[in-house]
Enzyme design. Structure first.
Site, PDB file in Angstrom:
ATOM      1  N   HIS A   1       2.860 -41.533-107.005  1.00 42.97           N
ATOM      2  CA  HIS A   1       1.694 -41.629-107.874  1.00 42.97           C
ATOM      3  C   HIS A   1       1.849 -40.837-109.159  1.00 42.97           C
ATOM      4  O   HIS A   1       1.471 -41.317-110.247  1.00 42.97           O
ATOM      5  CB  HIS A   1       0.437 -41.178-107.129  1.00 42.97           C
ATOM      6  CG  HIS A   1      -0.804 -41.435-107.924  1.00 42.97           C
ATOM      7  ND1 HIS A   1      -1.845 -40.553-108.007  1.00 42.97           N
ATOM      8  CD2 HIS A   1      -1.150 -42.485-108.715  1.00 42.97           C
ATOM      9  CE1 HIS A   1      -2.782 -41.045-108.802  1.00 42.97           C
ATOM     10  NE2 HIS A   1      -2.394 -42.220-109.233  1.00 42.97           N
TER      11      HIS A   1
ATOM     12  N   TYR B   1      19.266 -55.219 -96.248  1.00 40.77           N
ATOM     13  CA  TYR B   1      18.750 -55.520 -97.597  1.00 40.77           C
ATOM     14  C   TYR B   1      18.827 -57.031 -97.868  1.00 40.77           C
ATOM     15  O   TYR B   1      17.845 -57.641 -98.296  1.00 40.77           O
ATOM     16  CB  TYR B   1      19.555 -54.730 -98.632  1.00 40.77           C
ATOM     17  CG  TYR B   1      19.049 -54.872-100.054  1.00 40.77           C
ATOM     18  CD1 TYR B   1      17.926 -54.171-100.490  1.00 40.77           C
ATOM     19  CD2 TYR B   1      19.693 -55.708-100.972  1.00 40.77           C
ATOM     20  CE1 TYR B   1      17.461 -54.299-101.796  1.00 40.77           C
ATOM     21  CE2 TYR B   1      19.236 -55.838-102.275  1.00 40.77           C
ATOM     22  CZ  TYR B   1      18.133 -55.128-102.685  1.00 40.77           C
ATOM     23  OH  TYR B   1      17.662 -55.260-103.974  1.00 40.77           O
TER      24      TYR B   1
ATOM     25  N   GLY C   1      13.311 -48.141-114.489  1.00 37.80           N
ATOM     26  CA  GLY C   1      13.244 -49.211-113.497  1.00 37.80           C
ATOM     27  C   GLY C   1      12.686 -50.519-114.051  1.00 37.80           C
ATOM     28  O   GLY C   1      12.111 -50.570-115.138  1.00 37.80           O
TER      29      GLY C   1
ATOM     30  N   GLN D   1      30.313 -67.882-110.062  1.00 33.56           N
ATOM     31  CA  GLN D   1      31.772 -67.989-109.849  1.00 33.56           C
ATOM     32  C   GLN D   1      32.082 -68.641-108.504  1.00 33.56           C
ATOM     33  O   GLN D   1      31.389 -68.399-107.533  1.00 33.56           O
ATOM     34  CB  GLN D   1      32.411 -66.612-109.886  1.00 33.56           C
ATOM     35  CG  GLN D   1      32.175 -65.894-111.205  1.00 33.56           C
ATOM     36  CD  GLN D   1      32.617 -64.449-111.194  1.00 33.56           C
ATOM     37  OE1 GLN D   1      33.662 -64.127-111.733  1.00 33.56           O
ATOM     38  NE2 GLN D   1      31.837 -63.585-110.600  1.00 33.56           N
TER      39      GLN D   1
ATOM     40  N   LYS E   1      15.588 -59.560 -98.360  1.00 30.55           N
ATOM     41  CA  LYS E   1      15.383 -60.282 -99.616  1.00 30.55           C
ATOM     42  C   LYS E   1      15.412 -61.803 -99.375  1.00 30.55           C
ATOM     43  O   LYS E   1      14.717 -62.562-100.041  1.00 30.55           O
ATOM     44  CB  LYS E   1      16.449 -59.864-100.635  1.00 30.55           C
ATOM     45  CG  LYS E   1      16.278 -58.424-101.140  1.00 30.55           C
ATOM     46  CD  LYS E   1      15.022 -58.286-101.990  1.00 30.55           C
ATOM     47  CE  LYS E   1      14.920 -56.943-102.671  1.00 30.55           C
ATOM     48  NZ  LYS E   1      13.769 -56.847-103.583  1.00 30.55           N
TER      49      LYS E   1
ATOM     50  N   ASN F   1       7.494 -56.091-107.154  1.00 29.96           N
ATOM     51  CA  ASN F   1       8.779 -55.538-107.601  1.00 29.96           C
ATOM     52  C   ASN F   1       9.294 -54.406-106.710  1.00 29.96           C
ATOM     53  O   ASN F   1      10.492 -54.192-106.604  1.00 29.96           O
ATOM     54  CB  ASN F   1       8.609 -55.031-109.042  1.00 29.96           C
ATOM     55  CG  ASN F   1       9.778 -54.208-109.517  1.00 29.96           C
ATOM     56  OD1 ASN F   1      10.848 -54.746-109.813  1.00 29.96           O
ATOM     57  ND2 ASN F   1       9.596 -52.883-109.584  1.00 29.96           N
TER      58      ASN F   1
ATOM     59  N   THR G   1      19.607 -49.207-112.967  1.00 27.72           N
ATOM     60  CA  THR G   1      18.370 -48.494-112.629  1.00 27.72           C
ATOM     61  C   THR G   1      18.714 -47.421-111.604  1.00 27.72           C
ATOM     62  O   THR G   1      19.849 -47.359-111.109  1.00 27.72           O
ATOM     63  CB  THR G   1      17.329 -49.440-111.991  1.00 27.72           C
ATOM     64  OG1 THR G   1      17.811 -49.807-110.686  1.00 27.72           O
ATOM     65  CG2 THR G   1      17.086 -50.689-112.823  1.00 27.72           C
TER      66      THR G   1
ATOM     67  N   ASP H   1       1.053 -47.376-101.282  1.00 27.82           N
ATOM     68  CA  ASP H   1       2.143 -47.679-100.350  1.00 27.82           C
ATOM     69  C   ASP H   1       2.035 -49.171-100.066  1.00 27.82           C
ATOM     70  O   ASP H   1       1.110 -49.623 -99.373  1.00 27.82           O
ATOM     71  CB  ASP H   1       2.006 -46.870 -99.054  1.00 27.82           C
ATOM     72  CG  ASP H   1       3.115 -47.215 -98.057  1.00 27.82           C
ATOM     73  OD1 ASP H   1       3.847 -48.208 -98.287  1.00 27.82           O
ATOM     74  OD2 ASP H   1       3.237 -46.504 -97.047  1.00 27.82           O
ATOM     75  N   ALA H   2       2.965 -49.937-100.615  1.00 30.14           N
ATOM     76  CA  ALA H   2       2.861 -51.395-100.580  1.00 30.14           C
ATOM     77  C   ALA H   2       3.087 -51.989 -99.193  1.00 30.14           C
ATOM     78  O   ALA H   2       2.953 -53.202 -99.001  1.00 30.14           O
ATOM     79  CB  ALA H   2       3.817 -52.017-101.591  1.00 30.14           C
TER      80      ALA H   2
HETATM   81  N1  LIG Z   1      18.971 -52.325-109.557  1.00 29.24           N
HETATM   82  C1  LIG Z   1      19.614 -53.380-109.096  1.00 29.24           C
HETATM   83  O1  LIG Z   1      20.853 -53.500-109.232  1.00 29.24           O
HETATM   84  C2  LIG Z   1      18.856 -54.485-108.399  1.00 29.24           C
HETATM   85  C3  LIG Z   1      19.542 -55.684-108.141  1.00 29.24           C
HETATM   86  C4  LIG Z   1      18.855 -56.727-107.534  1.00 29.24           C
HETATM   87  C5  LIG Z   1      17.518 -56.590-107.217  1.00 29.24           C
HETATM   88  N2  LIG Z   1      16.873 -55.413-107.486  1.00 29.24           N
HETATM   89  C6  LIG Z   1      15.452 -55.354-107.155  1.00 29.24           C
HETATM   90  O2  LIG Z   1      14.717 -55.031-108.323  1.00 29.24           O
HETATM   91  C7  LIG Z   1      13.478 -54.419-107.951  1.00 29.24           C
HETATM   92  C8  LIG Z   1      13.262 -53.178-108.778  1.00 29.24           C
HETATM   93  O3  LIG Z   1      14.221 -52.205-108.427  1.00 29.24           O
HETATM   94  P1  LIG Z   1      14.837 -51.142-109.464  1.00 29.24           P
HETATM   95  O4  LIG Z   1      16.277 -51.431-109.555  1.00 29.24           O
HETATM   96  O5  LIG Z   1      14.012 -51.089-110.692  1.00 29.24           O
HETATM   97  O6  LIG Z   1      14.738 -49.785-108.614  1.00 29.24           O
HETATM   98  P2  LIG Z   1      13.671 -48.600-108.552  1.00 29.24           P
HETATM   99  O7  LIG Z   1      14.094 -47.783-107.382  1.00 29.24           O
HETATM  100  O8  LIG Z   1      13.522 -47.943-109.867  1.00 29.24           O
HETATM  101  O9  LIG Z   1      12.290 -49.333-108.236  1.00 29.24           O
HETATM  102  C9  LIG Z   1      11.717 -49.457-106.971  1.00 29.24           C
HETATM  103  C10 LIG Z   1      10.362 -48.773-106.984  1.00 29.24           C
HETATM  104  O10 LIG Z   1       9.689 -49.112-105.765  1.00 29.24           O
HETATM  105  C11 LIG Z   1       8.966 -47.980-105.355  1.00 29.24           C
HETATM  106  N3  LIG Z   1       8.671 -48.064-103.926  1.00 29.24           N
HETATM  107  C12 LIG Z   1       9.523 -47.883-102.881  1.00 29.24           C
HETATM  108  N4  LIG Z   1       8.865 -48.014-101.725  1.00 29.24           N
HETATM  109  C13 LIG Z   1       7.571 -48.309-102.027  1.00 29.24           C
HETATM  110  C14 LIG Z   1       6.413 -48.560-101.266  1.00 29.24           C
HETATM  111  N5  LIG Z   1       6.427 -48.544 -99.915  1.00 29.24           N
HETATM  112  N6  LIG Z   1       5.258 -48.822-101.905  1.00 29.24           N
HETATM  113  C15 LIG Z   1       5.219 -48.838-103.256  1.00 29.24           C
HETATM  114  N7  LIG Z   1       6.281 -48.595-104.044  1.00 29.24           N
HETATM  115  C16 LIG Z   1       7.449 -48.334-103.436  1.00 29.24           C
HETATM  116  C17 LIG Z   1       9.861 -46.795-105.707  1.00 29.24           C
HETATM  117  O11 LIG Z   1       9.121 -45.577-105.769  1.00 29.24           O
HETATM  118  C18 LIG Z   1      10.434 -47.240-107.042  1.00 29.24           C
HETATM  119  O12 LIG Z   1       9.659 -46.748-108.126  1.00 29.24           O
HETATM  120  C19 LIG Z   1      13.569 -54.190-106.444  1.00 29.24           C
HETATM  121  O13 LIG Z   1      12.880 -55.229-105.776  1.00 29.24           O
HETATM  122  C20 LIG Z   1      15.056 -54.288-106.161  1.00 29.24           C
HETATM  123  O14 LIG Z   1      15.318 -54.665-104.828  1.00 29.24           O
HETATM  124  C21 LIG Z   1      17.514 -54.362-108.060  1.00 29.24           C
END
Ligand SMILES: NC(=O)c1ccc[n+]([C@@H]2O[C@H](COP(=O)([O-])OP(=O)(O)OC[C@H]3O[C@@H](n4cnc5c(N)ncnc54)[C@H](O)[C@@H]3O)[C@@H](O)[C@H]2O)c1
Length: 249
Positions: free
Chosen positions: A39, A155, A16, A249, A159, A89, A190, A62-63
């Site tokens: 955790h 979503y 991630g 684009q 955002k 994040n 991810t 828990d954020a």
């Molecule tokens: N992967 C993509 O294509 C993509 C694209 C655009 C934006 N994002 C954004 O990037 C960021 C990282 O996402 P990622 O792709 O690494 O996915 P990921 O699922 O690996 O990471 C998200 C993490 O947030 C944790 N989480 C969820 N709810 C939570 C809570 N209530 N309290 C604390 N932690 C919590 C999860 O356990 C997970 O480890 C996110 O904000 C996501 O929206 C991802």
């Protein structure tokens, strides 16, 4: 960023962006507090960084929980004394046509993605104001705040809220040396995206990306680290899109 102290939320997954960011910041000499609702996994990731010689601790978090943010700040100060950087994040995704979104799903997505960012921003800005040290906050948003995607109602809306929260806080805290910026990843390999090795599932998506491939977590971490660093001293309220050209684009 040597000697700075950062909190990175959502840092449990080995593939991630949270872990990639914690690792990148640690490699730049930053001491990191890695948090996640999972955790056991985030503790394992922090142990990995320590085994490489970095300073890192993990917090169960828990954020969406206001009190849990105070506990993370307390743990940060107890271990490292100060807070210089917050990377908001953590997030969840949801896939549904707007007409099909149950209210509890909408509330959950807004709670995790938007309210979490608010609680983190408020905690960090208050702390940075109180110490007078300034600091940097980076909110990981998405291209989903800029362009609409079918099935993305909750979503994209959640955002979009973080995008504007970033800009408002940026102008409110600029005079105190607190910079607040956002990174907008495109499709990134991810766990949130699903099985990125499933070429069939992503063929159509990749065909629309000028770079011809998905992004990597480490590439998002580079952008986050830049905005967190003094190299970005004049960036405030900025939106850094990292999407292989998709939204150009
Ligand atoms: N992967 C993509 O294509 C993509 C694209 C655009 C934006 N994002 C954004 O990037 C960021 C990282 O996402 P990622 O792709 O690494 O996915 P990921 O699922 O690996 O990471 C998200 C993490 O947030 C944790 N989480 C969820 N709810 C939570 C809570 N209530 N309290 C604390 N932690 C919590 C999860 O356990 C997970 O480890 C996110 O904000 C996501 O929206 C991802």
């Amino acid at each position: 960023m040597s000697g700075k102290v950062a909190i990175v939320t959502g840092a449990a997954s080995p593939i991630g962006m949270g872990f990639a960011t914690a690792k990148r910041l640690a490699e730049e000499g930053t001491r990191v507090v890695m948090t996640d609702i999972n955790h056991a996994e985030v503790a394992a990731r922090a142990a990995e960084l320590r085994s490489e010689g970095h300073r890192a601790i993990a917090c169960a978090h828990d954020a969406t929980d206001e009190a849990a943010w105070e506990e993370v700040l307390r743990a940060t100060k107890a271990e490292f004394g100060v807070l210089d950087i917050l990377v908001n994040n953590a997030a969840i995704s949801a896939i549904n046509h707007v007409v099909d979104i149950p209210l509890d799903e909408w509330r959950r997505v807004v709670d995790v993605n938007s309210t979490m960012a608010f609680l983190g921003c408020r905690m960090a800005a208050r702390e940075m104001q109180a110490t007078g040290r300034g600091g940097a906050i980076v909110n990981v948003v998405s291209i989903a705040s800029i362009v609409a995607g079918e099935y993305g109602g909750a979503y994209c809306a959640s955002k979009g809220a973080v995008q504007m929260l970033t800009k408002v806080l940026a102008i409110e805290t600029a005079k105190q040396g607190i910079r607040v910026n956002s990174v907008h990843p495109g499709y990134t390999a991810t766990a949130m995206l699903g099985d990125a090795n499933d070429e069939g599932a992503f063929a159509q998506t990749i065909a629309n990306i000028p770079a011809g491939r998905l992004g990597q977590a480490a590439e998002m971490a580079s952008a986050i680290a830049f905005l967190a660093s003094d190299d970005a001293a004049y960036c405030n309220g900025s939106m850094l899109v990292v999407d292989g050209g998709l939204t150009a684009q």
